[in-house]
Design an enzyme around this catalytic site. Structure first.
Site, PDB file in Angstrom:
ATOM      1  N   LYS A 170      18.815  16.742  -0.885  1.00  0.00           N
ATOM      2  CA  LYS A 170      18.259  15.617  -0.117  1.00  0.00           C
ATOM      3  C   LYS A 170      19.172  15.208   1.035  1.00  0.00           C
ATOM      4  CE  LYS A 170      14.795  14.115  -3.240  1.00  0.00           C
ATOM      5  NZ  LYS A 170      14.029  13.151  -3.940  1.00  0.00           N
TER       6      LYS A 170
ATOM      7  N   LYS B  22       9.321  23.428  -5.067  1.00  0.00           N
ATOM      8  CA  LYS B  22       8.723  22.392  -5.917  1.00  0.00           C
ATOM      9  C   LYS B  22       7.616  21.648  -5.172  1.00  0.00           C
ATOM     10  CE  LYS B  22      10.712  18.313  -6.603  1.00  0.00           C
ATOM     11  NZ  LYS B  22      11.049  17.005  -7.164  1.00  0.00           N
TER      12      LYS B  22
ATOM     13  N   LYS C 167       6.453  15.120  -2.808  1.00  0.00           N
ATOM     14  CA  LYS C 167       5.838  14.119  -1.925  1.00  0.00           C
ATOM     15  C   LYS C 167       6.286  14.319  -0.483  1.00  0.00           C
ATOM     16  CE  LYS C 167       6.416  10.521  -5.425  1.00  0.00           C
ATOM     17  NZ  LYS C 167       7.643   9.929  -5.940  1.00  0.00           N
TER      18      LYS C 167
HETATM   19  N1  AQP Z   1       6.815  19.342  -8.832  1.00  0.00           N
HETATM   20  C1  AQP Z   1       7.050  18.665  -9.941  1.00  0.00           C
HETATM   21  N2  AQP Z   1       6.773  19.223 -11.151  1.00  0.00           N
HETATM   22  C2  AQP Z   1       6.990  18.540 -12.312  1.00  0.00           C
HETATM   23  N3  AQP Z   1       7.495  17.296 -12.335  1.00  0.00           N
HETATM   24  C3  AQP Z   1       7.782  16.709 -11.150  1.00  0.00           C
HETATM   25  N4  AQP Z   1       8.273  15.503 -10.831  1.00  0.00           N
HETATM   26  C4  AQP Z   1       8.382  15.389  -9.482  1.00  0.00           C
HETATM   27  N5  AQP Z   1       7.952  16.517  -8.900  1.00  0.00           N
HETATM   28  C5  AQP Z   1       7.587  17.356  -9.900  1.00  0.00           C
HETATM   29  C6  AQP Z   1       8.603  14.486 -11.822  1.00  0.00           C
HETATM   30  O1  AQP Z   1       7.921  13.293 -11.479  1.00  0.00           O
HETATM   31  C7  AQP Z   1       8.714  12.193 -11.917  1.00  0.00           C
HETATM   32  C8  AQP Z   1       8.811  11.204 -10.823  1.00  0.00           C
HETATM   33  O2  AQP Z   1       9.408  11.768  -9.694  1.00  0.00           O
HETATM   34  P1  AQP Z   1      10.000  10.827  -8.583  1.00  0.00           P
HETATM   35  O3  AQP Z   1       8.937  10.306  -7.735  1.00  0.00           O
HETATM   36  O4  AQP Z   1      10.822   9.805  -9.186  1.00  0.00           O
HETATM   37  O5  AQP Z   1      10.988  11.696  -7.750  1.00  0.00           O
HETATM   38  P2  AQP Z   1      10.969  13.119  -7.170  1.00  0.00           P
HETATM   39  O6  AQP Z   1      11.307  14.092  -8.246  1.00  0.00           O
HETATM   40  O7  AQP Z   1      11.926  13.050  -6.053  1.00  0.00           O
HETATM   41  O8  AQP Z   1       9.473  13.354  -6.676  1.00  0.00           O
HETATM   42  P3  AQP Z   1       9.046  14.250  -5.471  1.00  0.00           P
HETATM   43  O9  AQP Z   1       7.594  14.231  -5.370  1.00  0.00           O
HETATM   44  O10 AQP Z   1       9.640  15.589  -5.532  1.00  0.00           O
HETATM   45  O11 AQP Z   1       9.615  13.467  -4.239  1.00  0.00           O
HETATM   46  P4  AQP Z   1      10.512  13.991  -3.086  1.00  0.00           P
HETATM   47  O12 AQP Z   1       9.596  14.671  -2.150  1.00  0.00           O
HETATM   48  O13 AQP Z   1      11.064  12.724  -2.537  1.00  0.00           O
HETATM   49  O14 AQP Z   1      11.538  14.903  -3.659  1.00  0.00           O
HETATM   50  C9  AQP Z   1      10.072  12.750 -12.366  1.00  0.00           C
HETATM   51  O15 AQP Z   1      10.085  12.821 -13.774  1.00  0.00           O
HETATM   52  C10 AQP Z   1      10.083  14.131 -11.789  1.00  0.00           C
HETATM   53  O16 AQP Z   1      10.835  15.035 -12.572  1.00  0.00           O
END
Ligand code: AQP
Length: 354
Positions: free
Chosen positions: A115, A217, A220
């Site tokens: 990040k 992955k 968002k």
């Molecule tokens: N691709 C994924 N597959 C399985 N689990 C996922 N999680 C996120 N992406 C995947 C799980 O969702 C929960 C909440 O995630 P979060 O919003 O707290 O943070 P994140 O992991 O940073 O989500 P994103 O969508 O991937 O956001 P960005 O784009 O900001 O990096 C967690 O339990 C996470 O494991």
């Protein structure tokens, strides 16, 4: 030897559209764990500042995550649903954990490296300390089980390291109180105040991958909306995204081994399996030998069947936010009361006067 009382805790950041990865990796597990467990589910709004300092519409982003929890089937009366900033004890414990955790541990966090990107000097201190706040989120309730996606595994290992170091550094102080219990970690007996958290990552889709690139992955922050299925997508959008999902020219194999080296096929089979509550082997037993032109429409039907009731309930809840606000207020009060019990004891252990 005794055991800590089982407490399930997890959180989701209000940082944009929730997607299928968040649903299958986290929220769906939250729902399944409700039966027979004490669950605390949090919208981690303080973490969201590490992704972006100024949010256009933070209050509605927070509400929409809470709405997704409720629409997916979480019962906010039996369990606790709240937003993190409503409970200042998270930040208070995180400060103590910042002093317990070592810089060398934080430097190994791959999510920070990803990040922060190339210009690490410009990353915020909050992003760097994120895993320490995450440990506090869980441990301020002495949480024992954490349902998350596979990407959070390293952060949970860090939470265990922080808990263990706190237990050892303050061992004498913990012994002087009656707050600790005797547990075994590995084969070692430890008098512990904080439990060793267990990640709950299993399932056919612990890491849902991008629909455009099976090695990345689903996220968002991916600039391509075609890479993810959002929980607010309608039937047409879901259908378009699955139809356009990247695949290879071969059909589906009949055995799991045949998915090796085929990340996109593996991802779609994993998504199908998770949505259908089946194993990948069962899905391949049904679709092995078929082309994607057969499998994709079946996946569209399944995804629409599972997701559309959630989407319409989220829309309904978001059309009058007073209900969600009341749930968050009530959850915040209950969470604060529980977190304060822990913090009173922690302040005592550390030796603060209050
Ligand atoms: N691709 C994924 N597959 C399985 N689990 C996922 N999680 C996120 N992406 C995947 C799980 O969702 C929960 C909440 O995630 P979060 O919003 O707290 O943070 P994140 O992991 O940073 O989500 P994103 O969508 O991937 O956001 P960005 O784009 O900001 O990096 C967690 O339990 C996470 O494991």
């Amino acid at each position: 030897m005794s055991e800590f009382k089982k407490v399930v805790f997890s959180g989701v950041q209000p940082t944009g559209n929730l997607h299928l990865g968040n649903y299958l990796g986290a929220i769906r597990k939250f729902v399944a764990l409700q039966e027979g467990n004490d669950c605390i589910y949090c919208v981690v709004d303080m973490h969201a500042l590490t992704a972006q300092l100024v949010h256009e519409d933070m209050p509605n982003q927070i509400r929409s995550i809470a709405a997704a929890f409720i629409a997916s089937g979480i019962d906010p009366e039996k369990h606790i649903v709240f937003n993190q900033s409503a409970v200042p004890q998270h930040a208070e414990l995180a400060w103590i954990f910042n002093c317990v955790a070592r810089i060398g541990w934080m430097n190994r966090m791959t999510q920070f490296k990803d990040k922060a990107g190339k210009d690490r000097e410009q990353a915020s201190l909050g992003l760097y300390a994120y895993p320490s706040l995450m440990a506090a989120d869980i441990l301020v309730y002495r949480g024992t089980h954490v349902p998350v996606g596979d990407d959070q595994k390293q952060h949970l290992e860090l939470a265990r390291d922080i808990a263990m170091k706190f237990n050892l550094d303050y061992a004498e102080h913990i012994r002087k109180t009656d707050y600790g219990i005797d547990i075994t970690v590995g084969n070692e007996p430890v008098h512990a105040y904080f439990p060793m958290v267990e990640p709950l990552i299993d399932g056919p889709a612990p890491r849902v991958m991008s629909l455009r690139d099976g090695t990345k992955k689903m996220s968002k922050s991916d600039p391509s909306d075609l890479s993810r299925i959002n929980l607010m997508d309608d039937e047409e959008a879901i259908s378009k995204k699955i139809r356009k999902a990247k695949t290879d020219p071969e059909g589906l194999p009949s055995e799991i081994d045949g998915l090796k080296g085929r990340p996109e096929a593996d991802n779609l089979v994993g998504i199908y399996a998770a949505l259908a509550d089946r194993s990948k082997a069962e899905v391949l037993a049904e679709f092995g030998g078929q082309q994607f032109s057969v499998f994709k429409p079946a996946l569209v039907d399944l995804a629409v069947n599972v997701l559309s009731p959630i989407t319409s309930e989220m829309r309904r809840l978001m059309s009058d936010t007073s209900h969600i606000d009341a749930i968050l207020r009530n959850g915040g009060e209950r969470a604060r009361a529980r977190a304060e019990v822990t913090m009173k004891e922690v302040r005592d252990i550390v030796g603060f006067l209050y």
